[in-house]
Design a protein around this motif. Structure first.
Motif, PDB file in Angstrom:
ATOM      1  N   SER A 304      -3.876  11.337   5.173  1.00 20.29           N
ATOM      2  CA  SER A 304      -3.054  10.317   4.771  1.00 20.29           C
ATOM      3  C   SER A 304      -2.715   9.751   4.021  1.00 20.29           C
ATOM      4  CB  SER A 304      -3.883   9.518   6.162  1.00 20.29           C
ATOM      5  OG  SER A 304      -5.461   8.775   5.731  1.00 20.29           O
ATOM      6  N   LEU A 396       2.458   2.484   4.225  1.00 25.19           N
ATOM      7  CA  LEU A 396       2.125   2.734   6.169  1.00 25.19           C
ATOM      8  C   LEU A 396       2.043   1.574   6.810  1.00 25.19           C
ATOM      9  CD1 LEU A 396      -0.143   4.466   7.745  1.00 25.19           C
ATOM     10  CD2 LEU A 396      -1.763   2.652   6.809  1.00 25.19           C
ATOM     11  N   VAL A 548      -6.558   3.487   3.300  1.00 27.56           N
ATOM     12  CA  VAL A 548      -5.468   4.098   4.158  1.00 27.56           C
ATOM     13  C   VAL A 548      -6.196   5.174   5.266  1.00 27.56           C
ATOM     14  CG1 VAL A 548      -3.307   5.669   4.179  1.00 27.56           C
ATOM     15  CG2 VAL A 548      -3.502   3.434   3.393  1.00 27.56           C
ATOM     16  N   ALA A 568       0.091   6.195  11.446  1.00 28.40           N
ATOM     17  CA  ALA A 568       1.298   4.771  11.633  1.00 28.40           C
ATOM     18  C   ALA A 568       1.599   4.072  13.050  1.00 28.40           C
ATOM     19  CB  ALA A 568       2.600   5.033  10.842  1.00 28.40           C
TER      20      ALA A 568
END
Ligand SMILES: Nc1nc2c(ncn2[C@@H]2O[C@H](COP(=O)(O)OP(=O)(O)OP(=O)(O)O)[C@@H](O)[C@H]2O)c(=O)[nH]1
Ligand SMILES: [Mg+2]
Lengths: 638, 61
Positions: A304, A396, A548, A568
């Motif tokens: 990610s 994000l 994240v 997301a």
């Protein structure tokens, strides 16, 4: 990114084996090509860019000359004189005069001069000759000088100055041959250093030296008549009082639009790759715990973050391009009045601009600022500039909550919000510096701004490519080290202890992570944060992007119906808009980066400024997130 | 900044007696800062410091 200016240490740079090798120091005006020469001579990849003040510390690299001699080359910050007015120039002065603790004492000084801009360099040569060490002059950028029809009688110049003169082109293969041969010849002659005659010159001495330099210049140079016509024409627009500012804004604007618009295909490809890897792991006959570790912890977490590689590369493409073209000094010029109004020193612009990459080189670059208070103010606000480690976080959240649509038919809303976040960072930096200057350090007149505006240059495709490649490597290296280890930590915290037999709630609710996150909850409740965010913030101190990855891992382990493997989408369904906006506000201000704090401590020589930075940033972050959350809720975003 | 220091800095950037100077550009707010070409070098500086430089117009090029 919290990694220093891209540096690949040359092997054996300071190893004992070469410690006795003769030292050759590169000294010269800012932006004359010292570092480019250093790189060409030693095969290093130190930062080269077309503005004054790129190099702020000494670098040592090994070189084997054509005659087989091992030499240590020293690259130094650029300077107009040995008077040393700022910390970076002190480095140069101390090495040249041999006033250092280290064993780096030059046996030979190579004065590097920009052949297309010799005037100030010649005065420096006259000063260097007084130091009592062998000096030779290298007329660098000969390619540019020739193209402009500047003819230099090198032999005559050598006679006038009484030192050897060679020509060089740092950016071309074979461009340093003459210089190398001369270095060999000088070192073979092995002149001993004599006592130095240099004393700090007063205005009269400087004047006399410049007049002498002008006399020599007039006698050896032909065709100095016309300034670079391209630069003149381009500057007519880019430095125009109105058009210049519009272009500056437009450049920034296009940059952030591009970060979103162009990154899409690359991101999709990387996402697909990690999706594929995840599926692959799931099909392997592995114990459930191991599968979760590989899929949720490693692939989900690190993946990610790596997804944002295209964005980082695009941003740096623009920054490196502008740096190499020679636009940065112009931007500093255009922004000077605004920055001065906020109480920032005229030379603060480039350190702050470097902070868009990462606050660490930004804080280091403040060494070009002479006044200590001005330097401290700049250091204090540098972490507020939006560094590239914030990009994954911003992207994000924006991707999850801001609809991907066009405003006024042509600009993307997402890019616009990104632009807005950068603007908030800049405005806050100006605001904080204003307050510091007016309230804490009252009533000191502003320091002067004097900056050479170099001629525009066509960027070298190769150096641009290398610069991008290094940025990408730094990012991936971070993903493979700091981020990876934090992901492992998060996975462990989110997995253990395992739920008891017959547990009714989702497994993660029994984990240590949930307990820690819930324990902090009272503190972050007013900001609209949930326990998952709380947990992500802690390892986020190691590096901003970790947040994240942490969210990725935590939500992947939580599983559940809403969770998809696209983080997301998960966030979009689990967070309220108000929470998302508050999270963004937090990340604009929060000192979520321990390495930056460490560098502030080192550069200011104590803990005090580290704590000042930490507390003012936490306070701002808390207040900003709180207000954002409340206002968003009031407008129905809860 | 003390006047003697300012003087030295300006000289180090090439502002000595007899040099040709030309103002190339001015900022938007109050015409500040200015970009000045001295001999063949372009320098950006603020008006306040530039005030220390004495220029005569139309002198022999
Ligand atoms: N065409 C051409 N460009 C050069 C040459 N040498 C350097 N450059 C370019 O000139 C600019 C300045 O080079 P640097 O090596 O960063 O200059 P520096 O002297 O180290 O500058 P500071 O560290 O700021 O003092 C860069 O854009 C280089 O690519 C050359 O010989 N020819
Ligand atoms: Mg350099």
């Amino acid at each position: 990114m919290s990694v220093t200016a891209p540096t690949i240490a040359s092997p054996g740079a300071d190893s004992p084996a070469s410690a006795s090798a003769p030292v050759v120091a590169l000294v010269g005006n800012p932006n004359c090509g010292k570092t480019a020469l250093f790189n060409a001579l030693t095969g290093s990849r130190q930062k080269v860019a077309n503005y004054p003040g790129v190099t702020v510390e000494k670098k040592v690299g090994p070189l084997t000359t054509p005659a087989g001699r091992t030499v240590r080359i020293v690259d130094l910050p650029g300077t107009y004189s040995l008077r040393a007015r700022s910390p970076d120039e002190e480095v140069t002065r101390d090495i040249v005069l041999g006033r250092t603790q280290s064993d780096v004492i030059p046996d030979l000084i190579v004065c590097v001069a920009d052949a297309s801009n010799l005037r100030l360099a010649l005065r420096l040569v006259l000063e260097l000759k007084q130091v009592g060490r062998p000096v030779l002059l290298s007329l660098n950028m000969m390619d540019i000088a020739r193209k402009r029809g500047i003819e230099i009688d090198a032999e005559k110049l050598s006679r006038e100055l009484g030192i050897p003169v060679v020509t060089s082109v740092a950016v071309r293969r074979g461009g340093t041959d003459a210089l190398l041969a001369e270095i060999d010849r000088r070192l073979a002659a092995a002149q001993a250093a004599t006592g130095t005659l240099w004393t700090t010159p007063d205005a009269t001495a400087l004047r006399r030296a410049q007049k002498e330099a002008d006399r020599i210049l007039a006698s050896v140079v032909k065709g100095q008549g016309k300034p670079d016509s391209l630069t003149t024409r381009v500057d007519a627009v880019l430095l125009h009082p109105v058009a210049g500012l519009i272009v500056l804004l437009a450049i920034l604007f296009v940059m952030f639009q591009a970060v979103f618009a162009w990154a899409e295909p690359g991101m999709d490809a990387i996402e697909a790759l990690f999706h594929f890897l995840g599926d692959l792991v799931e099909r392997l006959p592995l114990p459930a715990l191991l599968t979760s570790f590989l899929k949720d912890g490693l692939i989900g977490g690190v993946g990610s973050v790596i997804v944002f590689l295209p964005q980082i590369v695009i941003l740096f493409f623009f920054i490196l391009l502008l740096e190499d073209l020679g636009y940065m000094a112009r931007a500093a010029f255009l922004m000077d009045r605004i920055m001065g109004g906020a109480g920032l020193h005229g030379r603060a612009f480039i350190p702050l601009l470097s902070s868009f990459a990462c606050a660490i080189p930004g804080v280091m670059a403040t060494r070009v600022i002479d006044d200590r208070r001005d330097r401290l103010t700049t250091i204090l606000v540098a972490p507020l500039m939006t560094c590239s480690a914030r990009i994954p976080v911003y992207t994000l959240i924006i991707g999850a909550f801001i609809p991907d649509r066009q405003v006024w038919g042509l600009v993307g809303l997402q890019g616009l919000v990104m632009f807005g976040l950068y603007t908030v960072g800049i405005a806050s930096a100006l605001g904080v510096s204003f307050v510091v200057k007016r309230i804490i350090w009252r009533g000191k007149p502003g320091e002067p701004f004097m900056l050479e505006l170099p001629d525009y240059k066509l960027p070298q495709v190769k150096s641009l490519a290398i610069g991008l490649w290094m940025r990408a490597t730094i990012f991936l290296k971070r993903a493979g080290t700091i981020i990876l280890s934090m992901m492992i930590l998060i996975w462990v915290l989110a997995t253990f202890p395992q739920p008891p037999e017959g547990a009714t709630e989702p497994a993660i609710n029994y984990s240590l992570a949930a307990r820690i996150g819930t324990a902090i909850q009272p503190l972050t409740e007013p900001l609209g944060f949930n326990w998952q965010i709380n947990v992500a913030l802690i390892p986020g101190m190691a590096a901003r992007e970790v947040a994240v990855g942490s969210l990725g891992t935590i939500y992947a382990i939580s599983g559940g119906e809403e969770a998809t493997d696209k983080i997301a989408e998960t966030l979009g369904s689990q967070w309220s808009l108000a929470t998302a906006l508050a999270f963004l506000a937090w990340y604009v201000y929060a000192p979520q980066c321990a390495p930056t704090l460490a560098v502030i401590r080192r550069e200011t020589g104590g803990w005090r400024w580290l704590w000042v930075t930490f507390f003012y940033m936490v306070t701002l972050a808390y207040v900003a997130a709180f207000l954002t959350y409340r206002i968003a809720v009031a407008f129905g975003g809860g | 900044m003390p006047a003697t220091e300012l003087e030295r800095r300006l000289i180090e950037l090439g502002f000595v007696e007899g040099a040709d100077v030309e103002v190339l550009h001015q900022g938007l707010f109050g015409g500040d800062p200015i970009a000045v070409r001295v001999a063949h070098t372009t320098i950006g500086l603020r008006r306040r410091e530039a005030m220390a430089i004495l220029v005569s117009v139309g002198a022999e090029p």
